[in-house]
Design a protein around this motif. Sequence first.
Motif, mmCIF file in Angstrom:
data_model
loop_
_atom_site.group_PDB
_atom_site.id
_atom_site.type_symbol
_atom_site.label_atom_id
_atom_site.label_comp_id
_atom_site.label_asym_id
_atom_site.label_seq_id
_atom_site.Cartn_x
_atom_site.Cartn_y
_atom_site.Cartn_z
ATOM 1 N N LYS A 1 0.833 -1.207 0.000
ATOM 2 C CA LYS A 1 0.000 0.000 0.000
ATOM 3 C C LYS A 1 0.866 1.254 0.000
ATOM 4 C CE LYS A 1 -3.824 -2.247 2.363
ATOM 5 N NZ LYS A 1 -4.454 -2.468 3.674
ATOM 6 N N LEU A 2 1.921 1.232 0.825
ATOM 7 C CA LEU A 2 2.811 2.376 0.933
ATOM 8 C C LEU A 2 3.512 2.682 -0.398
ATOM 9 C CD1 LEU A 2 4.239 4.481 2.781
ATOM 10 C CD2 LEU A 2 5.967 2.733 3.218
ATOM 11 N N PHE A 3 3.899 1.635 -1.128
ATOM 12 C CA PHE A 3 4.646 1.815 -2.372
ATOM 13 C C PHE A 3 3.768 1.703 -3.621
ATOM 14 C CE2 PHE A 3 7.963 0.866 0.681
ATOM 15 C CZ PHE A 3 8.919 1.816 0.344
ATOM 16 N N ASN B 1 6.104 -3.180 -10.946
ATOM 17 C CA ASN B 1 6.567 -1.936 -11.551
ATOM 18 C C ASN B 1 8.072 -1.895 -11.802
ATOM 19 O OD1 ASN B 1 3.910 -1.105 -11.337
ATOM 20 N ND2 ASN B 1 4.243 0.007 -9.444
ATOM 21 N N ASN B 2 8.821 -2.853 -11.236
ATOM 22 C CA ASN B 2 10.271 -2.811 -11.442
ATOM 23 C C ASN B 2 10.860 -4.071 -12.061
ATOM 24 O OD1 ASN B 2 10.795 -4.706 -9.331
ATOM 25 N ND2 ASN B 2 10.723 -3.070 -7.820
ATOM 26 N N ALA B 3 10.052 -5.086 -12.275
ATOM 27 C CA ALA B 3 10.565 -6.339 -12.839
ATOM 28 C C ALA B 3 11.170 -6.134 -14.222
ATOM 29 C CB ALA B 3 9.456 -7.387 -12.898
ATOM 30 N N THR C 1 15.613 0.616 -4.503
ATOM 31 C CA THR C 1 15.226 0.197 -5.854
ATOM 32 C C THR C 1 14.717 1.392 -6.651
ATOM 33 O OG1 THR C 1 14.670 -2.022 -5.077
ATOM 34 C CG2 THR C 1 13.704 -1.327 -7.173
ATOM 35 N N ILE C 2 13.828 2.160 -6.037
ATOM 36 C CA ILE C 2 13.288 3.358 -6.699
ATOM 37 C C ILE C 2 14.429 4.293 -7.101
ATOM 38 C CG2 ILE C 2 11.897 5.445 -6.336
ATOM 39 C CD1 ILE C 2 10.164 3.682 -4.399
ATOM 40 N N ASN C 3 15.335 4.543 -6.160
ATOM 41 C CA ASN C 3 16.454 5.444 -6.427
ATOM 42 C C ASN C 3 17.406 4.887 -7.482
ATOM 43 O OD1 ASN C 3 15.554 7.386 -4.616
ATOM 44 N ND2 ASN C 3 16.650 6.457 -2.899
ATOM 45 N N PHE D 1 20.380 5.258 -12.298
ATOM 46 C CA PHE D 1 20.978 4.577 -13.445
ATOM 47 C C PHE D 1 20.197 4.801 -14.732
ATOM 48 C CE2 PHE D 1 22.363 1.652 -9.886
ATOM 49 C CZ PHE D 1 23.625 2.197 -9.796
ATOM 50 N N ASN D 2 19.171 5.663 -14.659
ATOM 51 C CA ASN D 2 18.338 5.979 -15.819
ATOM 52 C C ASN D 2 17.779 4.733 -16.499
ATOM 53 O OD1 ASN D 2 18.657 8.858 -15.707
ATOM 54 N ND2 ASN D 2 20.739 8.556 -16.464
ATOM 55 N N LEU D 3 17.435 3.744 -15.691
ATOM 56 C CA LEU D 3 16.911 2.496 -16.255
ATOM 57 C C LEU D 3 15.569 2.714 -16.949
ATOM 58 C CD1 LEU D 3 17.807 0.030 -13.376
ATOM 59 C CD2 LEU D 3 19.021 0.371 -15.526
#
Length: 151
Positions: free
Chosen positions: A54-56, A65-67, A139-141, A146-148
């Motif tokens: 919920k927080l993220f 969202n990051n896979a 992970t977010i940072n 790294f401009n992924l």
Amino acid sequence: MHTISINNITEGTSQQQTAERVFEPHSLISFTTLSSVPATVSNLCCKRLSDENKLFAGTLGLSQNNAEYGFCPAFRNEKTKQVLLSRTANGKVSPVHLLEGLPQNWFFPNTQDDQARVLLDEITSGFVRQGIFYTREETINAIKIFNLDDE
């Protein structure tokens, strides 16, 4: 050459393409779809993981969202620094954070019932990418630094 089984990724998605790009040069890859995850996994979410989700929500701190950037859900024991990828009951790497594959000593005593399992305070959920553990915030940072998300 090693065989890596990347499980529970919907066929034809950007997650599968990312996994193929990351692992293909090094391994043989096999895939299974999300529909192969046992229905019981939904019973394994603890309150802390639910609260974190919920927080993220809506951020790159969530698995879905990051896979595509090569991050795999994992847990780290902050006392021992041991890191484990999130796994289903049958040992396959999971696309989301599950408690099934974690050692019993990572839970408070007397939480044998899967629905009542409570992680010790020193267990942190996060992600592994290229062998490095990242907390959700890291992970977010990392994706930004790294401009992924621009690739």
